[in-house]
Structure formats: C-alpha cells, structure tokens
Design a protein around this motif. Structure first.
Motif, PDB file in Angstrom:
ATOM      1  N   TYR A  94      73.317   6.791   9.702  1.00  0.00           N
ATOM      2  CA  TYR A  94      73.716   6.998   8.313  1.00  0.00           C
ATOM      3  C   TYR A  94      73.417   5.728   7.516  1.00  0.00           C
ATOM      4  N   VAL A  96      74.445  -0.592   3.868  1.00  0.00           N
ATOM      5  CA  VAL A  96      75.047  -0.703   5.193  1.00  0.00           C
ATOM      6  C   VAL A  96      74.568   0.495   6.007  1.00  0.00           C
ATOM      7  N   GLY A 155      83.523   1.039  10.153  1.00  0.00           N
ATOM      8  CA  GLY A 155      82.912   2.349  10.051  1.00  0.00           C
ATOM      9  C   GLY A 155      83.964   3.431   9.882  1.00  0.00           C
ATOM     10  N   PRO A 156      83.562   4.612   9.426  1.00  0.00           N
ATOM     11  CA  PRO A 156      84.520   5.718   9.281  1.00  0.00           C
ATOM     12  C   PRO A 156      85.154   6.088  10.622  1.00  0.00           C
ATOM     13  N   PHE A 205      74.899   2.694   9.397  1.00  0.00           N
ATOM     14  CA  PHE A 205      75.821   3.006  10.476  1.00  0.00           C
ATOM     15  C   PHE A 205      75.144   3.881  11.519  1.00  0.00           C
ATOM     16  N   LEU A 216      73.175  11.000   5.697  1.00  0.00           N
ATOM     17  CA  LEU A 216      72.654  11.177   7.047  1.00  0.00           C
ATOM     18  C   LEU A 216      71.141  11.004   7.016  1.00  0.00           C
ATOM     19  N   GLN A 247      74.851   3.820   3.904  1.00  0.00           N
ATOM     20  CA  GLN A 247      75.927   3.851   2.914  1.00  0.00           C
ATOM     21  C   GLN A 247      75.614   2.903   1.768  1.00  0.00           C
ATOM     22  N   THR A 248      75.619   3.458   0.564  1.00  0.00           N
ATOM     23  CA  THR A 248      75.423   2.668  -0.655  1.00  0.00           C
ATOM     24  C   THR A 248      76.453   3.090  -1.690  1.00  0.00           C
ATOM     25  N   MET A 249      76.616   2.262  -2.714  1.00  0.00           N
ATOM     26  CA  MET A 249      77.556   2.599  -3.777  1.00  0.00           C
ATOM     27  C   MET A 249      77.117   3.844  -4.525  1.00  0.00           C
ATOM     28  N   MET A 250      75.836   3.970  -4.726  1.00  0.00           N
ATOM     29  CA  MET A 250      75.348   5.076  -5.545  1.00  0.00           C
ATOM     30  C   MET A 250      75.339   6.404  -4.796  1.00  0.00           C
ATOM     31  N   ARG A 251      74.968   6.384  -3.536  1.00  0.00           N
ATOM     32  CA  ARG A 251      74.745   7.642  -2.805  1.00  0.00           C
ATOM     33  C   ARG A 251      75.799   7.955  -1.741  1.00  0.00           C
ATOM     34  N   GLY A 252      76.694   7.023  -1.512  1.00  0.00           N
ATOM     35  CA  GLY A 252      77.698   7.266  -0.489  1.00  0.00           C
ATOM     36  C   GLY A 252      77.105   7.213   0.907  1.00  0.00           C
ATOM     37  N   LEU A 253      77.599   8.044   1.817  1.00  0.00           N
ATOM     38  CA  LEU A 253      77.151   8.089   3.209  1.00  0.00           C
ATOM     39  C   LEU A 253      76.096   9.176   3.358  1.00  0.00           C
ATOM     40  N   ARG A 308      74.866  -7.513  12.922  1.00  0.00           N
ATOM     41  CA  ARG A 308      75.907  -7.131  11.966  1.00  0.00           C
ATOM     42  C   ARG A 308      75.426  -7.357  10.540  1.00  0.00           C
ATOM     43  N   LYS A 368      81.684  12.793  -1.068  1.00  0.00           N
ATOM     44  CA  LYS A 368      82.059  11.577  -1.771  1.00  0.00           C
ATOM     45  C   LYS A 368      83.462  11.168  -1.328  1.00  0.00           C
ATOM     46  N   GLN A 384      80.234  -0.636  13.802  1.00  0.00           N
ATOM     47  CA  GLN A 384      80.705  -1.487  12.714  1.00  0.00           C
ATOM     48  C   GLN A 384      79.711  -1.573  11.563  1.00  0.00           C
ATOM     49  N   PHE A 386      81.908   5.785  15.067  1.00  0.00           N
ATOM     50  CA  PHE A 386      80.991   4.939  14.313  1.00  0.00           C
ATOM     51  C   PHE A 386      81.007   3.500  14.823  1.00  0.00           C
ATOM     52  N   ARG A 402      74.816  -4.617   7.827  1.00  0.00           N
ATOM     53  CA  ARG A 402      74.616  -4.830   6.390  1.00  0.00           C
ATOM     54  C   ARG A 402      73.245  -5.435   6.186  1.00  0.00           C
ATOM     55  N   VAL A 424      82.058   2.641  -0.009  1.00  0.00           N
ATOM     56  CA  VAL A 424      81.575   2.791  -1.375  1.00  0.00           C
ATOM     57  C   VAL A 424      82.601   2.234  -2.339  1.00  0.00           C
ATOM     58  N   GLY A 425      82.139   1.528  -3.378  1.00  0.00           N
ATOM     59  CA  GLY A 425      83.069   0.812  -4.244  1.00  0.00           C
ATOM     60  C   GLY A 425      83.329   1.424  -5.581  1.00  0.00           C
TER      61      GLY A 425
END
Lengths: 111, 113
Positions: B35, B89, A43-44, B91, B45, B37-43, B9, A103, B106, B104, B109, A4-5
């Motif tokens: 999972y 992305v 990945g984490p 995962f 599930l 992952q986005t900037m707005m919502r994070g990771l 990938r 977060k 890679q 996890f 995207r 996340v950026g």
C-alpha cells in the motif's frame, strides 16, 4: 508511517463518552467490512470485521453496525479512553480477497 | 514472530534514482499487499500477491513501479526512476488464508527530492 493528516475529518470526544465513527461504502459486492486503527507512526491495526450478511457485531468495547440499505458502516467505541486516539479506517474485502481502504477519520480524545 | 518487517524505515533519494523497498511477511502468511499512503489519496492498494503470485497489480501507478515476490518470505517494491510525487509512506501487509486481518509493517517513509 504517519497517517493521513490535514484532509481527514476529525471527531472530538470527551474521555469516558462513547464514540461513533461513520463510513459510507460503495461496493455492494464486498463480503466483509472491516475497521482498522492507525496510531501515529505505525501501520494500521485490525479492530473488528463484519460479514456482509450480518448487521451487528460486538467486540471488546467496540460494536460495528452495517446498514446495507444505505451502504453505511459505523464503529462504536464505548467509554472512550486516551489510548483510543488514532485515525480509524473502514475497509472492504471483496471476493477477490483484496482489502481496500476508505478515507480515515481522526478521533481526538478530550480530557 | 516479529511481525511484518520493512526496510528501510526512511529513505531519502534524488529524483531519477532507483529505490527498492523490502518486506518480510509473517511466517506462514500466504497473502501480501503493498500500500501507499499520502495525504491526498489516503491508503492506496498498489499490488496484491497470493502464494507468491501477483494477483492484481491494477493499483500500480505506472511502469516505473514494479514488485516481486521471489519466495514466501520476501518481497520488493521498486521504483525506477523515482520522482518527487512518489514521496509517501509505503506499507507492506500480510495475512493468512481468506481472513480479513492483515498485519502491517511499520512502513517506509520515502522522500524523493
């Protein structure tokens, strides 16, 4: 996979200093609290966990503290190194075995 | 072990097309997670399998998303039809037993244009 950026809080720490990353959680029923590290493009990756009936656990250069009274979790990294630059996530594992991520915080190491 | 393997990938597709993401968990692991992952919502599930059985899919955003795990060594996440807001992305992660250490891949995207 990029982490996340722009919306992440950032912690900047001088190389060699200690870093403290904080996290607030909401689910009192979680039985484990966990820290993950995510480097750019990856990945984490698991760092350390702590069971809910403990308040401190130490690993190699890392310490996790749990304060259930205020629902607060922290990760301390000793002698921060350039390789510690990453996004750090706290996570919770409930009794249903699901792992839910909070977060992230971006750790930036200053030379 | 090579770790959790995801493919592709990178995926770029047009809105309305079907997208299938693939995951091979670590051999011997009996739990698998998807999972997003986005900037707005994070990771977030999306879905969690245990012993190939979907246990909790409450995170799947809508009926356009589906996931399967036909055997212990393979899982898919399908989006049909895809929309630009699905860009993220994705995962896959696996773990053994009741531990907390999930491994996890890679990530894939996905870009929907």
């Amino acid at each position: 996979g990029e982490s996340v950026g722009l919306h992440l809080p950032t912690l900047s720490v001088q190389e060699g200093d200690n870093s403290i990353i904080n996290c607030a959680y909401s689910n009192s029923a979680s039985d484990y609290f966990i820290w993950y590290k995510q480097e750019s493009g990856k990945g984490p990756q698991f760092i350390i966990d702590i069971r809910s009936n403990m308040d401190k656990r130490q690993g190699q250069r890392v310490t996790v503290l749990l304060n259930k009274t205020v629902k607060h979790l922290s990760l301390q990294i000793a002698a921060t190194q350039p390789g510690d630059s990453a996004v750090y996530f706290c996570a919770e594992r409930g009794r249903d075995d699901k792992i839910i991520f909070g977060k992230g915080t971006r750790l930036h190491i200053l030379p | 072990d090579a770790g959790v393997i995801q493919s592709p990938r990178h995926e770029v597709t047009e809105m309305g097309q079907e997208v299938t993401l693939r995951c091979k968990p670590i051999s011997g692991h009996n739990s698998l997670f998807w999972y997003r992952q986005t900037m707005m919502r994070g990771l977030e599930l999306l879905i969690y399998f245990n012993n190939n059985v979907p246990i909790d899919d409450s995170g799947m955003p809508e009926d356009r998303f589906s996931a399967k795990m036909p055997n212990a060594s393979f899982s898919t996440l399908k989006i049909q039809p895809s929309e630009p807001r699905d860009s993220a992305v994705y995962f896959c992660a696996s773990k053994h037993g009741v531990g907390t250490e999930a491994f996890f891949g890679q990530g894939t995207r996905l870009t929907v244009v």
